[in-house]
Scaffold this motif. Structure first.
Motif, PDB file in Angstrom:
ATOM      1  N   THR A   1       0.811  -1.215   0.000  1.00  0.00           N
ATOM      2  CA  THR A   1       0.000   0.000   0.000  1.00  0.00           C
ATOM      3  C   THR A   1       0.841   1.261   0.000  1.00  0.00           C
ATOM      4  OG1 THR A   1      -0.105  -0.131   2.400  1.00  0.00           O
ATOM      5  CG2 THR A   1      -1.941  -1.090   1.159  1.00  0.00           C
ATOM      6  N   SER A   2       2.133   1.140   0.321  1.00  0.00           N
ATOM      7  CA  SER A   2       3.008   2.307   0.322  1.00  0.00           C
ATOM      8  C   SER A   2       4.403   1.873  -0.074  1.00  0.00           C
ATOM      9  CB  SER A   2       3.024   2.953   1.716  1.00  0.00           C
ATOM     10  OG  SER A   2       3.535   2.028   2.657  1.00  0.00           O
ATOM     11  N   GLY A   3       5.302   2.838  -0.173  1.00  0.00           N
ATOM     12  CA  GLY A   3       6.681   2.519  -0.510  1.00  0.00           C
ATOM     13  C   GLY A   3       6.926   2.535  -2.010  1.00  0.00           C
ATOM     14  N   PRO A   4       8.158   2.203  -2.416  1.00  0.00           N
ATOM     15  CA  PRO A   4       8.514   2.304  -3.836  1.00  0.00           C
ATOM     16  C   PRO A   4       7.812   1.297  -4.736  1.00  0.00           C
ATOM     17  CG  PRO A   4      10.300   1.325  -2.590  1.00  0.00           C
ATOM     18  CD  PRO A   4       9.281   1.787  -1.598  1.00  0.00           C
ATOM     19  N   ASN A   5       7.379   0.181  -4.214  1.00  0.00           N
ATOM     20  CA  ASN A   5       6.720  -0.837  -5.047  1.00  0.00           C
ATOM     21  C   ASN A   5       5.195  -0.752  -4.983  1.00  0.00           C
ATOM     22  OD1 ASN A   5       9.200  -1.862  -5.763  1.00  0.00           O
ATOM     23  ND2 ASN A   5       9.243  -3.333  -4.104  1.00  0.00           N
ATOM     24  N   ALA A   6       4.665   0.312  -4.404  1.00  0.00           N
ATOM     25  CA  ALA A   6       3.221   0.455  -4.285  1.00  0.00           C
ATOM     26  C   ALA A   6       2.593   0.669  -5.656  1.00  0.00           C
ATOM     27  CB  ALA A   6       2.876   1.630  -3.379  1.00  0.00           C
ATOM     28  N   ALA A   7       1.335   0.277  -5.787  1.00  0.00           N
ATOM     29  CA  ALA A   7       0.615   0.449  -7.045  1.00  0.00           C
ATOM     30  C   ALA A   7       0.415   1.934  -7.317  1.00  0.00           C
ATOM     31  CB  ALA A   7      -0.736  -0.251  -6.966  1.00  0.00           C
ATOM     32  N   VAL A   8       0.526   2.323  -8.584  1.00  0.00           N
ATOM     33  CA  VAL A   8       0.338   3.719  -8.970  1.00  0.00           C
ATOM     34  C   VAL A   8      -1.145   3.934  -9.244  1.00  0.00           C
ATOM     35  CG1 VAL A   8       1.002   5.480 -10.648  1.00  0.00           C
ATOM     36  CG2 VAL A   8       2.639   3.744  -9.966  1.00  0.00           C
ATOM     37  N   SER A   9      -1.682   5.039  -8.732  1.00  0.00           N
ATOM     38  CA  SER A   9      -3.097   5.319  -8.934  1.00  0.00           C
ATOM     39  C   SER A   9      -3.373   5.639 -10.394  1.00  0.00           C
ATOM     40  CB  SER A   9      -3.532   6.501  -8.054  1.00  0.00           C
ATOM     41  OG  SER A   9      -2.936   7.690  -8.525  1.00  0.00           O
ATOM     42  N   ALA A  10      -4.629   5.560 -10.792  1.00  0.00           N
ATOM     43  CA  ALA A  10      -5.017   5.816 -12.186  1.00  0.00           C
ATOM     44  C   ALA A  10      -4.706   7.256 -12.581  1.00  0.00           C
ATOM     45  CB  ALA A  10      -6.497   5.525 -12.376  1.00  0.00           C
TER      46      ALA A  10
ATOM     47  N   ARG B   1      -2.096   8.369 -15.581  1.00  0.00           N
ATOM     48  CA  ARG B   1      -2.394   9.255 -16.711  1.00  0.00           C
ATOM     49  C   ARG B   1      -1.345  10.368 -16.824  1.00  0.00           C
ATOM     50  NH1 ARG B   1      -7.733   8.847 -14.727  1.00  0.00           N
ATOM     51  NH2 ARG B   1      -7.579  10.931 -13.841  1.00  0.00           N
ATOM     52  N   LYS B   2      -0.970  10.934 -15.675  1.00  0.00           N
ATOM     53  CA  LYS B   2       0.034  11.994 -15.683  1.00  0.00           C
ATOM     54  C   LYS B   2       1.374  11.472 -16.195  1.00  0.00           C
ATOM     55  CE  LYS B   2      -1.725  14.929 -11.980  1.00  0.00           C
ATOM     56  NZ  LYS B   2      -1.402  15.531 -10.683  1.00  0.00           N
ATOM     57  N   LEU B   3       1.757  10.280 -15.739  1.00  0.00           N
ATOM     58  CA  LEU B   3       3.025   9.698 -16.175  1.00  0.00           C
ATOM     59  C   LEU B   3       3.015   9.399 -17.676  1.00  0.00           C
ATOM     60  CD1 LEU B   3       3.783   7.289 -13.213  1.00  0.00           C
ATOM     61  CD2 LEU B   3       5.002   9.384 -13.789  1.00  0.00           C
TER      62      LEU B   3
ATOM     63  N   ALA C   1       8.056  13.499 -23.496  1.00  0.00           N
ATOM     64  CA  ALA C   1       9.486  13.166 -23.572  1.00  0.00           C
ATOM     65  C   ALA C   1       9.807  12.473 -24.891  1.00  0.00           C
ATOM     66  CB  ALA C   1       9.873  12.270 -22.400  1.00  0.00           C
ATOM     67  N   LEU C   2       8.929  11.587 -25.337  1.00  0.00           N
ATOM     68  CA  LEU C   2       9.132  10.905 -26.616  1.00  0.00           C
ATOM     69  C   LEU C   2       9.098  11.896 -27.771  1.00  0.00           C
ATOM     70  CD1 LEU C   2       9.487   8.068 -27.797  1.00  0.00           C
ATOM     71  CD2 LEU C   2       7.034   7.971 -28.088  1.00  0.00           C
ATOM     72  N   LYS C   3       8.180  12.856 -27.688  1.00  0.00           N
ATOM     73  CA  LYS C   3       8.082  13.876 -28.736  1.00  0.00           C
ATOM     74  C   LYS C   3       9.350  14.731 -28.779  1.00  0.00           C
ATOM     75  CE  LYS C   3       3.921  15.554 -29.400  1.00  0.00           C
ATOM     76  NZ  LYS C   3       2.708  16.368 -29.220  1.00  0.00           N
ATOM     77  N   ARG C   4       9.868  15.114 -27.593  1.00  0.00           N
ATOM     78  CA  ARG C   4      11.113  15.893 -27.539  1.00  0.00           C
ATOM     79  C   ARG C   4      12.273  15.095 -28.110  1.00  0.00           C
ATOM     80  NH1 ARG C   4       9.345  17.233 -22.344  1.00  0.00           N
ATOM     81  NH2 ARG C   4      10.756  15.695 -21.452  1.00  0.00           N
ATOM     82  N   LYS C   5      12.324  13.806 -27.797  1.00  0.00           N
ATOM     83  CA  LYS C   5      13.395  12.945 -28.293  1.00  0.00           C
ATOM     84  C   LYS C   5      13.345  12.851 -29.812  1.00  0.00           C
ATOM     85  CE  LYS C   5      15.119   8.217 -28.004  1.00  0.00           C
ATOM     86  NZ  LYS C   5      14.829   6.866 -27.559  1.00  0.00           N
ATOM     87  N   MET C   6      12.130  12.686 -30.351  1.00  0.00           N
ATOM     88  CA  MET C   6      11.985  12.592 -31.806  1.00  0.00           C
ATOM     89  C   MET C   6      12.409  13.894 -32.480  1.00  0.00           C
ATOM     90  SD  MET C   6       8.452  10.426 -32.152  1.00  0.00           S
ATOM     91  CE  MET C   6       8.381  10.592 -33.913  1.00  0.00           C
ATOM     92  N   GLU C   7      12.046  15.032 -31.881  1.00  0.00           N
ATOM     93  CA  GLU C   7      12.435  16.320 -32.451  1.00  0.00           C
ATOM     94  C   GLU C   7      13.942  16.515 -32.380  1.00  0.00           C
ATOM     95  OE1 GLU C   7      10.150  19.257 -30.402  1.00  0.00           O
ATOM     96  OE2 GLU C   7       8.290  18.703 -31.416  1.00  0.00           O
ATOM     97  N   ALA C   8      14.553  16.042 -31.286  1.00  0.00           N
ATOM     98  CA  ALA C   8      16.003  16.180 -31.137  1.00  0.00           C
ATOM     99  C   ALA C   8      16.741  15.324 -32.173  1.00  0.00           C
ATOM    100  CB  ALA C   8      16.423  15.775 -29.729  1.00  0.00           C
ATOM    101  N   GLU C   9      16.179  14.148 -32.472  1.00  0.00           N
ATOM    102  CA  GLU C   9      16.798  13.282 -33.471  1.00  0.00           C
ATOM    103  C   GLU C   9      16.518  13.755 -34.887  1.00  0.00           C
ATOM    104  OE1 GLU C   9      15.319   9.399 -32.643  1.00  0.00           O
ATOM    105  OE2 GLU C   9      16.551   9.155 -30.847  1.00  0.00           O
ATOM    106  N   GLY C  10      15.581  14.664 -35.036  1.00  0.00           N
ATOM    107  CA  GLY C  10      15.283  15.208 -36.349  1.00  0.00           C
ATOM    108  C   GLY C  10      14.262  14.402 -37.120  1.00  0.00           C
ATOM    109  N   GLU C  11      13.516  13.564 -36.441  1.00  0.00           N
ATOM    110  CA  GLU C  11      12.482  12.785 -37.120  1.00  0.00           C
ATOM    111  C   GLU C  11      11.295  13.676 -37.419  1.00  0.00           C
ATOM    112  OE1 GLU C  11      11.351   9.034 -35.492  1.00  0.00           O
ATOM    113  OE2 GLU C  11      13.344   8.704 -34.673  1.00  0.00           O
TER     114      GLU C  11
END
Length: 124
Positions: free
Chosen positions: A57-66, A70-72, A79-89
């Motif tokens: 119910t707590s700690g680093p292995n606890a389940a992440v709420s819905a 969504r935020k993650l 982050a993926l979009k920034r990576k793609m732009e940095a690579e020039g895709e």
């Protein structure tokens, strides 16, 4: 002279209850230990309520709420979009969107022509 029990010690009933409680407690610990070994649950997680198929119910292995999930996901997408732009895709546009835009323009022209035809019919 009959022997008399020491009045300061616990009664037979209390002694029996104490041994039964200790027996149950040790059996519970043994069951928990085998469960931890069988399902590879860490001792810290088992203290936080983790069981087979249940996260702590707590700690680093606890389940992440819905909500947090969504935020993650949103952050990972950015982050993926920034990576793609940095690579020039180049971001690929969906082909169906372009076709839909063209057909909508053609339909608008056709709708205007039809409305004009309706007006012409009314005039003559």
């Amino acid at each position: 002279m009959p022997s008399v029990k020491n009045p300061n010690g616990p009664s037979k009933n209390r002694l029996a209850a104490r041994t039964a409680t200790a027996r149950k407690h040790s059996a519970k610990q043994l069951a928990r230990k085998t469960q931890v070994e069988q399902h590879k649950i860490s001792k810290a997680d088992s203290k936080r309520g983790a069981r087979a198929g249940i996260l702590p119910t707590s700690g680093p292995n606890a389940a992440v709420s819905a909500k947090k999930m969504r935020k993650l996901e949103r952050k990972m997408g950015y982050a993926l979009k920034r990576k793609m732009e940095a690579e020039g895709e180049v971001v690929m546009k969906d082909v169906s969107d372009e076709k839909d835009a063209k057909t909508k323009k053609e339909q608008k022209k056709g709708d205007v022509a039809e409305s004009m035809a309706v007006d012409m019919d009314g005039i003559s």
